[in-house]
Design a protein around this motif. Sequence first.
Motif, PDB file in Angstrom:
ATOM      1  N   VAL A  69       0.848  -1.187   0.000  1.00 22.39           N
ATOM      2  CA  VAL A  69       0.000   0.000   0.000  1.00 22.39           C
ATOM      3  C   VAL A  69       0.885   1.240   0.000  1.00 22.39           C
ATOM      4  O   VAL A  69       0.668   2.177  -0.755  1.00 22.39           O
ATOM      5  N   ASP A  70       1.917   1.229   0.853  1.00 23.93           N
ATOM      6  CA  ASP A  70       2.819   2.363   0.990  1.00 23.93           C
ATOM      7  C   ASP A  70       4.141   1.863   1.574  1.00 23.93           C
ATOM      8  O   ASP A  70       4.152   1.261   2.647  1.00 23.93           O
ATOM      9  N   GLU A  71       5.239   2.089   0.870  1.00 27.34           N
ATOM     10  CA  GLU A  71       6.543   1.614   1.331  1.00 27.34           C
ATOM     11  C   GLU A  71       7.209   2.569   2.320  1.00 27.34           C
ATOM     12  O   GLU A  71       8.256   2.241   2.883  1.00 27.34           O
ATOM     13  N   ALA A  72       6.606   3.726   2.535  1.00 22.61           N
ATOM     14  CA  ALA A  72       7.205   4.712   3.434  1.00 22.61           C
ATOM     15  C   ALA A  72       7.381   4.122   4.833  1.00 22.61           C
ATOM     16  O   ALA A  72       6.449   3.569   5.404  1.00 22.61           O
ATOM     17  N   GLY A  73       8.571   4.224   5.359  1.00 23.40           N
ATOM     18  CA  GLY A  73       8.852   3.784   6.718  1.00 23.40           C
ATOM     19  C   GLY A  73       9.191   2.324   6.868  1.00 23.40           C
ATOM     20  O   GLY A  73       9.479   1.870   7.978  1.00 23.40           O
ATOM     21  N   ALA A  74       9.174   1.550   5.790  1.00 25.65           N
ATOM     22  CA  ALA A  74       9.439   0.105   5.905  1.00 25.65           C
ATOM     23  C   ALA A  74      10.855  -0.172   6.410  1.00 25.65           C
ATOM     24  O   ALA A  74      11.050  -1.032   7.272  1.00 25.65           O
ATOM     25  N   ILE A 107       4.190  -2.130   5.260  1.00 22.06           N
ATOM     26  CA  ILE A 107       3.922  -1.727   3.874  1.00 22.06           C
ATOM     27  C   ILE A 107       2.473  -1.955   3.451  1.00 22.06           C
ATOM     28  O   ILE A 107       2.056  -1.475   2.401  1.00 22.06           O
ATOM     29  N   GLN A 108       1.717  -2.653   4.277  1.00 21.50           N
ATOM     30  CA  GLN A 108       0.311  -2.877   3.979  1.00 21.50           C
ATOM     31  C   GLN A 108      -0.575  -1.746   4.501  1.00 21.50           C
ATOM     32  O   GLN A 108      -1.790  -1.790   4.354  1.00 21.50           O
ATOM     33  N   ARG A 109       0.070  -0.704   5.080  1.00 16.52           N
ATOM     34  CA  ARG A 109      -0.643   0.425   5.675  1.00 16.52           C
ATOM     35  C   ARG A 109      -0.258   1.714   4.987  1.00 16.52           C
ATOM     36  O   ARG A 109       0.835   1.832   4.454  1.00 16.52           O
ATOM     37  N   LEU A 110      -1.124   2.666   5.083  1.00 17.92           N
ATOM     38  CA  LEU A 110      -0.837   3.984   4.531  1.00 17.92           C
ATOM     39  C   LEU A 110      -0.133   4.829   5.593  1.00 17.92           C
ATOM     40  O   LEU A 110      -0.594   4.907   6.731  1.00 17.92           O
ATOM     41  N   GLY A 111       0.993   5.383   5.238  1.00 20.17           N
ATOM     42  CA  GLY A 111       1.708   6.284   6.140  1.00 20.17           C
ATOM     43  C   GLY A 111       2.880   5.632   6.841  1.00 20.17           C
ATOM     44  O   GLY A 111       2.755   4.543   7.399  1.00 20.17           O
ATOM     45  N   GLY A 112       4.016   6.303   6.776  1.00 17.37           N
ATOM     46  CA  GLY A 112       5.239   5.772   7.365  1.00 17.37           C
ATOM     47  C   GLY A 112       5.257   5.745   8.873  1.00 17.37           C
ATOM     48  O   GLY A 112       6.052   5.033   9.473  1.00 17.37           O
ATOM     49  N   SER A 113       4.397   6.500   9.520  1.00 17.61           N
ATOM     50  CA  SER A 113       4.405   6.530  10.984  1.00 17.61           C
ATOM     51  C   SER A 113       3.399   5.568  11.595  1.00 17.61           C
ATOM     52  O   SER A 113       3.196   5.546  12.805  1.00 17.61           O
ATOM     53  N   ASN A 114       2.772   4.758  10.773  1.00 19.11           N
ATOM     54  CA  ASN A 114       1.744   3.827  11.227  1.00 19.11           C
ATOM     55  C   ASN A 114       2.354   2.436  11.412  1.00 19.11           C
ATOM     56  O   ASN A 114       1.986   1.481  10.744  1.00 19.11           O
ATOM     57  N   MET A 115       3.306   2.323  12.342  1.00 17.39           N
ATOM     58  CA  MET A 115       4.044   1.077  12.548  1.00 17.39           C
ATOM     59  C   MET A 115       3.175   0.018  13.220  1.00 17.39           C
ATOM     60  O   MET A 115       2.322   0.338  14.052  1.00 17.39           O
ATOM     61  N   PRO A 116       3.412  -1.254  12.892  1.00 20.14           N
ATOM     62  CA  PRO A 116       2.663  -2.320  13.564  1.00 20.14           C
ATOM     63  C   PRO A 116       3.093  -2.451  15.027  1.00 20.14           C
ATOM     64  O   PRO A 116       4.243  -2.170  15.370  1.00 20.14           O
ATOM     65  N   THR A 117       2.171  -2.899  15.852  1.00 18.64           N
ATOM     66  CA  THR A 117       2.497  -3.126  17.262  1.00 18.64           C
ATOM     67  C   THR A 117       3.218  -4.462  17.406  1.00 18.64           C
ATOM     68  O   THR A 117       3.158  -5.324  16.514  1.00 18.64           O
ATOM     69  N   ARG A 118       3.855  -4.651  18.527  1.00 14.65           N
ATOM     70  CA  ARG A 118       4.528  -5.922  18.776  1.00 14.65           C
ATOM     71  C   ARG A 118       3.509  -7.058  18.838  1.00 14.65           C
ATOM     72  O   ARG A 118       3.792  -8.179  18.419  1.00 14.65           O
ATOM     73  N   GLN A 119       2.309  -6.776  19.329  1.00 14.69           N
ATOM     74  CA  GLN A 119       1.264  -7.799  19.386  1.00 14.69           C
ATOM     75  C   GLN A 119       0.877  -8.257  17.973  1.00 14.69           C
ATOM     76  O   GLN A 119       0.663  -9.449  17.739  1.00 14.69           O
ATOM     77  N   GLU A 120       0.794  -7.317  17.027  1.00 16.35           N
ATOM     78  CA  GLU A 120       0.477  -7.682  15.640  1.00 16.35           C
ATOM     79  C   GLU A 120       1.600  -8.524  15.034  1.00 16.35           C
ATOM     80  O   GLU A 120       1.335  -9.501  14.326  1.00 16.35           O
TER      81      GLU A 120
END
Length: 135
Positions: A69-74, A107-120
Amino acid sequence: RPRSYNCEAEELLRALGKEPYCFGALDHKLAREVLVTCNSHGAWYFRRDPQLAEGFISCHQPAFEAEVVDEAGAGDCFLGYYLACRKARQAVPASMKVAAIAASLQIQRLGGSNMPTRQEVDAFLANQTNQRVTA
């Protein structure tokens, strides 16, 4: 000749007078340990070891398949998770695997600051069975 997939790594290698496909050369000139991320081609880890004929140990972690979706922040996500795992004294291959999972979720999310949580990340890790770390 293998292709180089990371333009930053390619620029570093050229600055050192090396061919772009020679990632192992990074370790000898820049640091004792080097981690190179290459987008959908995964990541490589190199650590200097003068006792080996090659002079270094390497480890490759393939990327996990994901709809981009968006590679920003990967890359930042990968590095952050990798360093957190290493600080928690996890081995390099395990740290790379967790980091690759986090980056694939990122990368499946929009926006580089939308990092996955450790639980995810942990839920993905618990559910996946096919990906292996190759060394």
